[in-house]
Motif scaffolding. Sequence first.
Motif, PDB file in Angstrom:
ATOM      1  N   ALA A 244       0.809  -1.221   0.000  1.00 17.04           N
ATOM      2  CA  ALA A 244       0.000   0.000   0.000  1.00 17.04           C
ATOM      3  C   ALA A 244       0.839   1.266   0.000  1.00 17.04           C
ATOM      4  O   ALA A 244       0.558   2.206  -0.740  1.00 17.04           O
ATOM      5  CB  ALA A 244      -0.947   0.000   1.194  1.00 17.04           C
ATOM      6  N   ASP A 245       1.871   1.321   0.834  1.00 16.06           N
ATOM      7  CA  ASP A 245       2.623   2.578   0.969  1.00 16.06           C
ATOM      8  C   ASP A 245       4.138   2.438   0.858  1.00 16.06           C
ATOM      9  O   ASP A 245       4.857   3.424   0.930  1.00 16.06           O
ATOM     10  CB  ASP A 245       2.266   3.268   2.285  1.00 16.06           C
ATOM     11  CG  ASP A 245       2.624   2.444   3.520  1.00 16.06           C
ATOM     12  OD1 ASP A 245       3.270   1.380   3.393  1.00 16.06           O
ATOM     13  OD2 ASP A 245       2.243   2.879   4.626  1.00 16.06           O
ATOM     14  N   GLY A 246       4.640   1.213   0.705  1.00 12.37           N
ATOM     15  CA  GLY A 246       6.074   1.014   0.552  1.00 12.37           C
ATOM     16  C   GLY A 246       6.867   1.075   1.842  1.00 12.37           C
ATOM     17  O   GLY A 246       8.093   1.057   1.816  1.00 12.37           O
ATOM     18  N   TYR A 247       6.179   1.152   2.996  1.00 12.01           N
ATOM     19  CA  TYR A 247       6.895   1.232   4.270  1.00 12.01           C
ATOM     20  C   TYR A 247       7.514  -0.128   4.585  1.00 12.01           C
ATOM     21  O   TYR A 247       6.851  -1.154   4.470  1.00 12.01           O
ATOM     22  CB  TYR A 247       5.960   1.670   5.405  1.00 12.01           C
ATOM     23  CG  TYR A 247       6.715   2.283   6.556  1.00 12.01           C
ATOM     24  CD1 TYR A 247       6.948   3.643   6.608  1.00 12.01           C
ATOM     25  CD2 TYR A 247       7.231   1.492   7.584  1.00 12.01           C
ATOM     26  CE1 TYR A 247       7.659   4.221   7.644  1.00 12.01           C
ATOM     27  CE2 TYR A 247       7.956   2.054   8.625  1.00 12.01           C
ATOM     28  CZ  TYR A 247       8.160   3.415   8.651  1.00 12.01           C
ATOM     29  OH  TYR A 247       8.876   3.978   9.675  1.00 12.01           O
ATOM     30  N   PRO A 248       8.779  -0.153   4.990  1.00 10.49           N
ATOM     31  CA  PRO A 248       9.445  -1.431   5.233  1.00 10.49           C
ATOM     32  C   PRO A 248       9.126  -2.033   6.603  1.00 10.49           C
ATOM     33  O   PRO A 248       8.741  -1.322   7.535  1.00 10.49           O
ATOM     34  CB  PRO A 248      10.925  -1.051   5.160  1.00 10.49           C
ATOM     35  CG  PRO A 248      10.964   0.353   5.666  1.00 10.49           C
ATOM     36  CD  PRO A 248       9.684   0.981   5.147  1.00 10.49           C
ATOM     37  N   ILE A 249       9.317  -3.345   6.686  1.00  9.82           N
ATOM     38  CA  ILE A 249       9.239  -4.033   7.974  1.00  9.82           C
ATOM     39  C   ILE A 249      10.489  -3.645   8.759  1.00  9.82           C
ATOM     40  O   ILE A 249      11.610  -3.752   8.260  1.00  9.82           O
ATOM     41  CB  ILE A 249       9.196  -5.565   7.773  1.00  9.82           C
ATOM     42  CG1 ILE A 249       7.993  -5.962   6.938  1.00  9.82           C
ATOM     43  CG2 ILE A 249       9.223  -6.297   9.106  1.00  9.82           C
ATOM     44  CD1 ILE A 249       6.654  -5.613   7.535  1.00  9.82           C
ATOM     45  N   CYS A 250      10.289  -3.173   9.977  1.00  7.61           N
ATOM     46  CA  CYS A 250      11.398  -2.716  10.815  1.00  7.61           C
ATOM     47  C   CYS A 250      11.368  -3.425  12.157  1.00  7.61           C
ATOM     48  O   CYS A 250      10.334  -3.915  12.600  1.00  7.61           O
ATOM     49  CB  CYS A 250      11.296  -1.205  11.068  1.00  7.61           C
ATOM     50  SG  CYS A 250      11.471  -0.201   9.590  1.00  7.61           S
ATOM     51  N   ARG A 251      12.511  -3.448  12.790  1.00  7.34           N
ATOM     52  CA  ARG A 251      12.603  -3.956  14.155  1.00  7.34           C
ATOM     53  C   ARG A 251      12.560  -2.756  15.082  1.00  7.34           C
ATOM     54  O   ARG A 251      13.295  -1.785  14.884  1.00  7.34           O
ATOM     55  CB  ARG A 251      13.898  -4.721  14.347  1.00  7.34           C
ATOM     56  CG  ARG A 251      14.036  -5.244  15.749  1.00  7.34           C
ATOM     57  CD  ARG A 251      15.162  -6.222  15.872  1.00  7.34           C
ATOM     58  NE  ARG A 251      15.191  -6.674  17.256  1.00  7.34           N
ATOM     59  CZ  ARG A 251      16.264  -7.099  17.853  1.00  7.34           C
ATOM     60  NH1 ARG A 251      17.409  -7.172  17.180  1.00  7.34           N
ATOM     61  NH2 ARG A 251      16.229  -7.484  19.102  1.00  7.34           N
ATOM     62  N   GLN A 252      11.698  -2.821  16.078  1.00  4.04           N
ATOM     63  CA  GLN A 252      11.596  -1.711  17.020  1.00  4.04           C
ATOM     64  C   GLN A 252      12.575  -1.925  18.170  1.00  4.04           C
ATOM     65  O   GLN A 252      12.517  -2.944  18.865  1.00  4.04           O
ATOM     66  CB  GLN A 252      10.171  -1.588  17.546  1.00  4.04           C
ATOM     67  CG  GLN A 252       9.204  -1.230  16.449  1.00  4.04           C
ATOM     68  CD  GLN A 252       7.784  -1.075  16.952  1.00  4.04           C
ATOM     69  OE1 GLN A 252       7.434  -1.530  18.030  1.00  4.04           O
ATOM     70  NE2 GLN A 252       6.953  -0.428  16.161  1.00  4.04           N
ATOM     71  N   LEU A 253      13.469  -0.964  18.325  1.00  4.72           N
ATOM     72  CA  LEU A 253      14.465  -1.010  19.394  1.00  4.72           C
ATOM     73  C   LEU A 253      14.357   0.266  20.207  1.00  4.72           C
ATOM     74  O   LEU A 253      14.362   1.359  19.641  1.00  4.72           O
ATOM     75  CB  LEU A 253      15.879  -1.129  18.818  1.00  4.72           C
ATOM     76  CG  LEU A 253      16.190  -2.400  18.026  1.00  4.72           C
ATOM     77  CD1 LEU A 253      17.571  -2.295  17.391  1.00  4.72           C
ATOM     78  CD2 LEU A 253      16.128  -3.609  18.939  1.00  4.72           C
ATOM     79  N   PRO A 254      14.271   0.153  21.533  1.00  3.13           N
ATOM     80  CA  PRO A 254      14.184   1.346  22.361  1.00  3.13           C
ATOM     81  C   PRO A 254      15.392   2.262  22.136  1.00  3.13           C
ATOM     82  O   PRO A 254      16.537   1.796  22.089  1.00  3.13           O
ATOM     83  CB  PRO A 254      14.184   0.798  23.789  1.00  3.13           C
ATOM     84  CG  PRO A 254      13.781  -0.639  23.669  1.00  3.13           C
ATOM     85  CD  PRO A 254      14.247  -1.082  22.317  1.00  3.13           C
ATOM     86  N   GLY A 255      15.127   3.538  21.956  1.00  3.21           N
ATOM     87  CA  GLY A 255      16.189   4.525  21.809  1.00  3.21           C
ATOM     88  C   GLY A 255      16.837   4.578  20.439  1.00  3.21           C
ATOM     89  O   GLY A 255      17.770   5.343  20.234  1.00  3.21           O
TER      90      GLY A 255
END
Length: 78
Positions: A8-19
């Motif tokens: 839909a928008d081309g946003y990639p899968i990311c890993r969320q890491l604090p900070g």
Amino acid sequence: MYAIVYKADGYPICRQLPGVSPNPVVTWNTEAAAKAFISSKGGDADFRPLELTDDAMDGLAKTMGCPVQAMTFEPYPS
């Protein structure tokens, strides 16, 4: 290297890491590995693999709202 992005928008899968901002983009070594991951999660309708060329990275940075130099990558599985 390949990333997986929303169709839909081309946003990639990311890993969320604090900070850590922006979040690291998760990568796969081959298109086949990325496609297999998408299929294993039932995401064929919503996701697609994206080869990380210079142009693709420029597009990802624009979508993520950050400069290319600020992007980081993390291989799956880490």
